[in-house]
Scaffold this motif. Structure first.
Motif, PDB file in Angstrom:
ATOM      1  N   TRP A 200      -4.178   1.689  -2.362  1.00 43.11           N
ATOM      2  CA  TRP A 200      -4.886   0.426  -2.001  1.00 43.11           C
ATOM      3  C   TRP A 200      -5.267  -0.449  -3.032  1.00 43.11           C
TER       4      TRP A 200
ATOM      5  N   VAL B  15       0.732  -1.257  -0.099  1.00 47.61           N
ATOM      6  CA  VAL B  15      -0.022   0.071  -0.067  1.00 47.61           C
ATOM      7  C   VAL B  15       0.670   1.133   0.043  1.00 47.61           C
TER       8      VAL B  15
ATOM      9  N   THR C  63       0.711   3.368   4.341  1.00 47.01           N
ATOM     10  CA  THR C  63      -0.044   3.504   3.386  1.00 47.01           C
ATOM     11  C   THR C  63       0.363   5.100   2.498  1.00 47.01           C
TER      12      THR C  63
END
Length: 267
Positions: free
Chosen positions: A173, A113, A219
């Motif tokens: 994602w 991610v 992320t």
């Protein structure tokens, strides 16, 4: 017995993937409390050590002392040999006394991610992710349905552990959203093809697990990363136990539309 009266899930054969930790481990514990003596839990994951510790825990529980059988199958479900070992163990445990088969497809990985969609140019990398998260899930489900065929008095339930990511795009994602969306459609198709099956895609919500820790730290999208960090700081992540309790309630009531996506926050 009607769903409103049901207090247990019968004498069940339960197959749980990704059972060594996190939500899958909690599912195994909770199912053990809701099945009748003589039931069998087939627990599979890649970590044999974690599976064995769960096996010892369940064997020493009230359910274990009352006749629950627990079998660990360490396996890499992205490999054919791993799939076959789970199918073989399940077939061996299936008997005329079993009145409910429950497959919980929990095994999954987050994927990378830390990158955006346009960076995924390596087909082998993408294929490897989809092999574990989509292909193995489809092939394991299909093989188990063949190995554990319908018969009079037998209920068969298939649970897909899904996510909001199956329905909404999350920046950076791409792999995870793609895998979850593909799995969910696969199980919707299965539900339409086999109306006697009970098929459920359950979204357990944002859980306080190792996967969430990776999400907060890795992320790439700054806004999404901040959202996860804020949820953690505010104590808004759910425990596996709280979310799993709602899944167990769904299975006991057995009133959901087969193939449905049900989110923890819908309940």
């Amino acid at each position: 017995m009607s769903s409103s009266q049901r207090t247990d899930l019968g004498r069940a054969l339960c197959i749980i993937t990704g059972a060594s930790r996190g939500f899958g481990r909690t599912v195994a514990r909770e199912l053990s409390r809701l099945v009748k003596p003589g039931s069998v839990l087939i627990l599979t994951a890649r970590s044999e050590e974690n599976l064995r510790s769960l096996e010892v825990e369940l064997a020493g529980s009230e359910a274990g002392k009352s006749g629950l059988l627990v079998q660990c199958v360490p396996a890499d479900l992205a490999q054919m040999a791993g799939l076959q070992s789970v199918v073989s163990a399940s077939r061996a445990a299936f008997s005329e006394h079993i009145d409910h088969v429950i497959l919980v497809n929990n095994a999954a990985s987050l994927g990378d991610v830390s990158r955006f969609t346009s960076s995924f140019t390596d087909m082998a990398e993408v294929d490897s992710y989809l092999s574990l998260n989509v292909t193995s899930c489809l092939c394991l489900t299909a093989r188990l349905l063949q190995a554990l065929p319908p018969r009079s008095g037998l209920c068969r339930s298939v649970v897909n552990i899904t996510s909001l990511c199956a329905l909404q795009p999350f920046k950076s994602w791409a792999l995870y959203c793609t895998g979850k969306a593909a799995r969910e459609m696969m199980f919707r198709v299965l539900a339409t093809e086999e109306p006697d099956l009970r098929v459920l895609s359950y979204s357990p919500g944002p859980l306080d697990t190792d996967m969430q820790l990776v999400a907060r730290s890795s992320t790439a999208d700054p806004d999404l990363k901040r959202t996860f960090s804020d949820m953690f700081s505010a104590g808004q992540l759910l425990t596996c136990e709280a979310s799993c309790a709602k899944l167990m309630k769904l299975l006991l009531e057995d009133s959901f539309t087969s193939g449905a996506h049900i989110d923890v926050f819908d309940l």
